[in-house]
Design an enzyme around this catalytic site. Sequence first.
Site, PDB file in Angstrom:
ATOM      1  N   GLU A   1     -14.661  45.451 -33.795  1.00 14.73           N
ATOM      2  CA  GLU A   1     -15.681  46.179 -34.483  1.00 14.73           C
ATOM      3  C   GLU A   1     -15.077  47.517 -34.841  1.00 14.73           C
ATOM      4  O   GLU A   1     -15.454  48.628 -34.290  1.00 14.73           O
ATOM      5  CB  GLU A   1     -16.896  46.724 -33.525  1.00 14.73           C
ATOM      6  CG  GLU A   1     -17.632  45.085 -33.264  1.00 14.73           C
ATOM      7  CD  GLU A   1     -19.124  45.440 -32.576  1.00 14.73           C
ATOM      8  OE1 GLU A   1     -19.419  46.613 -32.256  1.00 14.73           O
ATOM      9  OE2 GLU A   1     -19.817  44.634 -32.361  1.00 14.73           O
TER      10      GLU A   1
ATOM     11  N   HIS B   1      -9.908  46.751 -28.332  1.00 13.81           N
ATOM     12  CA  HIS B   1     -11.471  46.747 -28.019  1.00 13.81           C
ATOM     13  C   HIS B   1     -11.700  48.165 -27.439  1.00 13.81           C
ATOM     14  O   HIS B   1     -12.316  48.303 -26.439  1.00 13.81           O
ATOM     15  CB  HIS B   1     -11.681  45.703 -27.010  1.00 13.81           C
ATOM     16  CG  HIS B   1     -13.445  45.418 -27.169  1.00 13.81           C
ATOM     17  ND1 HIS B   1     -13.845  44.083 -27.276  1.00 13.81           N
ATOM     18  CD2 HIS B   1     -14.402  46.320 -27.159  1.00 13.81           C
ATOM     19  CE1 HIS B   1     -15.297  44.117 -27.227  1.00 13.81           C
ATOM     20  NE2 HIS B   1     -15.458  45.560 -27.227  1.00 13.81           N
TER      21      HIS B   1
ATOM     22  N   ASN C   1     -19.413  39.844 -34.854  1.00  9.52           N
ATOM     23  CA  ASN C   1     -20.370  40.189 -33.667  1.00  9.52           C
ATOM     24  C   ASN C   1     -21.458  40.432 -34.240  1.00  9.52           C
ATOM     25  O   ASN C   1     -21.769  41.386 -35.170  1.00  9.52           O
ATOM     26  CB  ASN C   1     -19.814  41.411 -32.863  1.00  9.52           C
ATOM     27  CG  ASN C   1     -18.410  41.188 -32.201  1.00  9.52           C
ATOM     28  OD1 ASN C   1     -17.869  40.210 -32.296  1.00  9.52           O
ATOM     29  ND2 ASN C   1     -17.866  42.444 -31.942  1.00  9.52           N
TER      30      ASN C   1
ATOM     31  N   TYR D   1     -25.996  40.724 -33.407  1.00 12.57           N
ATOM     32  CA  TYR D   1     -26.711  40.671 -32.770  1.00 12.57           C
ATOM     33  C   TYR D   1     -28.224  40.886 -33.321  1.00 12.57           C
ATOM     34  O   TYR D   1     -29.222  40.504 -32.596  1.00 12.57           O
ATOM     35  CB  TYR D   1     -26.853  42.141 -31.668  1.00 12.57           C
ATOM     36  CG  TYR D   1     -25.375  42.092 -30.751  1.00 12.57           C
ATOM     37  CD1 TYR D   1     -25.744  41.496 -29.438  1.00 12.57           C
ATOM     38  CD2 TYR D   1     -24.231  42.408 -31.198  1.00 12.57           C
ATOM     39  CE1 TYR D   1     -24.581  41.645 -28.713  1.00 12.57           C
ATOM     40  CE2 TYR D   1     -23.110  42.314 -30.157  1.00 12.57           C
ATOM     41  CZ  TYR D   1     -23.590  41.925 -28.881  1.00 12.57           C
ATOM     42  OH  TYR D   1     -22.479  41.804 -28.175  1.00 12.57           O
TER      43      TYR D   1
ATOM     44  N   GLU E   1     -19.187  37.455 -30.863  1.00  9.43           N
ATOM     45  CA  GLU E   1     -20.204  38.092 -29.840  1.00  9.43           C
ATOM     46  C   GLU E   1     -21.338  37.829 -30.220  1.00  9.43           C
ATOM     47  O   GLU E   1     -21.739  37.979 -31.234  1.00  9.43           O
ATOM     48  CB  GLU E   1     -19.877  39.635 -29.681  1.00  9.43           C
ATOM     49  CG  GLU E   1     -18.851  39.981 -29.021  1.00  9.43           C
ATOM     50  CD  GLU E   1     -18.774  41.827 -28.838  1.00  9.43           C
ATOM     51  OE1 GLU E   1     -19.994  42.275 -28.812  1.00  9.43           O
ATOM     52  OE2 GLU E   1     -17.926  42.094 -28.595  1.00  9.43           O
TER      53      GLU E   1
ATOM     54  N   ARG F   1     -12.934  35.069 -24.046  1.00 11.69           N
ATOM     55  CA  ARG F   1     -12.498  36.172 -25.075  1.00 11.69           C
ATOM     56  C   ARG F   1     -12.379  37.229 -24.077  1.00 11.69           C
ATOM     57  O   ARG F   1     -13.478  37.799 -23.656  1.00 11.69           O
ATOM     58  CB  ARG F   1     -13.509  36.362 -26.150  1.00 11.69           C
ATOM     59  CG  ARG F   1     -13.032  37.400 -27.011  1.00 11.69           C
ATOM     60  CD  ARG F   1     -13.836  37.740 -28.284  1.00 11.69           C
ATOM     61  NE  ARG F   1     -13.393  38.961 -29.074  1.00 11.69           N
ATOM     62  CZ  ARG F   1     -14.171  39.996 -29.334  1.00 11.69           C
ATOM     63  NH1 ARG F   1     -15.565  39.830 -29.147  1.00 11.69           N
ATOM     64  NH2 ARG F   1     -13.698  41.109 -29.871  1.00 11.69           N
TER      65      ARG F   1
END
Length: 451
Positions: free
Chosen positions: A163, A118, A298, A300, A356, A74
Site C-alpha cells: 500500500e 510494510h 488489499n 476492504y 488483504e 503473509r
Amino acid sequence: MGFRKDFIWGAATASYQIEGAAYEDGKGLSIWDRFSHEPGKVFDGHTGDVACDHYHRYPDDVKLMKEIGLQAYRFSLSWPRLMPEGKGAVNQKGLDFYNRLIDELLKNDIRPFVTLFHWDFPAALQSLGAWENPDSVKWFEDYTALCARTFGDRVKDFITFNEPQCFIGLGYDVGVHAPGYQLPNSSLVPMSHHILKAHGTAVRALRSLVPEVRVGYAPCGDPCMPATNSPEDMEAARKAYFTVPEKGWTFNVAWWSDPALLGCYPESGLKHLEKYLPHGWQEDLKTIHQPLDFYGQNIYNGRYYKAADNEQGFEMLPLPVGFPKTAIQWPITPDALYWGPTFLYERYKTPFIMTENGLSAHDVVSLDGKVHDPNRQDFLNRYLLAYKRAAEDGADIRGYFHWSLMDNYEWAHGYKERFGLIHVDYETQQRTLKDSAYWYRSVIESNGEVL
Ligand code: NOJ
C-alpha cells in the site's frame, strides 16, 4: 467451477503491528517507533513496543496458524530490525529471528509470503530525506538483496511494497500516520516515483538472486463499482477507478500500478503531476516496468458509481442512511471483491491475489471462554462469494489472505480495532481462536465450496 485447485488460502500480518521487541536484540528504530511515542498521534497513546509479542511467541503463533489450516502466511520484515541504520551494518540477531520463523513455518507446511516493506521505515533514513532522496532506490535495493540472499533459499514468494498509497498518502500527505508530515506535490510526486523505481529495482534483484522466485506487489485503492449493469454505468465505474484525481491522487490505484504493470503513468495523472516528476522519469519507466508473477491488492470496501452528464462522465452515489458498516466505520460492500479483481485483471492481465481483506469488529471473550464473531463470518462469506464469482467470470484469481491473522496494532487507531481471526488479550497475551477462525478452516478445507 469455483476457485482453482491450487488456490492459496492464507492470512496476513505486518512486522510493526505484531512483533513488539521494539528495542531488543540490536533492532534500529523505525519511524513508527518514533511517531507512536509522540503525544496525541495514536489513539490513547498506544505504541507497538510490545504489540502481540510475536517476536517471542512466534512458535505458538505458528501452531495456531496450523490449527486454522492456513496454507500460507503473509508477513513483513522489519527493515530496521535487519539493518538498524537502514543501510550498511546488518543485525545478525534480526536475521536469526526471521530464519527461525521461516523454518518454523516450513516445518508446519505453511508457505511464507514475505512483504519487504510494510511501513516501518528506518528512522535513520528518514533523517536523510526518506523516499524524497533519490538514493532511496539504492537503499531499498541493498536491503532487498540482503533479504533475498538470506531467505531466498526457503522463501519463494516476495511482495515488494504494501500500500504505497497509504504510507505516502497518510504519512506524508494527510499526516495522520508516521512520520506525520504534510508535504506539497513537489515532494510527494518525486517520492512516488522513487518508490516505483525501488519496486522495479527490487524485482530485478529478487529475480537475479532467488531461484524460482515469484514476485508480486500489494497496492490498494477502493474499487469503484457500477451502480447498475448498464454499459454506461460499467464504463463510468471503470473510468472513476482508474482516473487520477487532482486532489487525493496519492490514494489512487492507477498512479501506483500503471507504471509497474503497463510501463506508463496514467494520462489523467500526468495532466496534473508531470511537472513534479524528477528529470529523466521517462527513462526510469523501463526499470519500473518489470514482469510480475502476481498482482496483489488489499481491498476492504468500494463505492458505487453511475454515468453522469458532467465533465468527468461519472458520479459517486451516496451511501443510503443506515448502510451496514464495520466497527471502524468502513461500509460493507461485498461487490468490491467482484469489481475490484474484475477491473484490475481486465486492465493489468496479471494473475491476481487478494493480499488483504477482512473487517474490524467488537470482539470479546464470552462467559463460555469463546469469541463469537458472527459478523466476521457473514462479512467473509459475502465477500468470498463475490470473489468466487469474479474467478468464475474469468479473472485469473490465485489466492486470498485474510487480514489479519490476529488482532494487532491498527496504526493510528492503536489496539482499538480488532481485525484478527485470533483474539489477543493484550494484558496477558492470551490468544483465543474466534469462531470465524474455525469457520475459515472449513472454507480452506473445502477450497471455498462451503461458501
Ligand atoms: C491496510 C494495511 O496494509 C494494514 O496494515 C492494516 O492494518 C489494514 N489494511 C487494516 O486497516
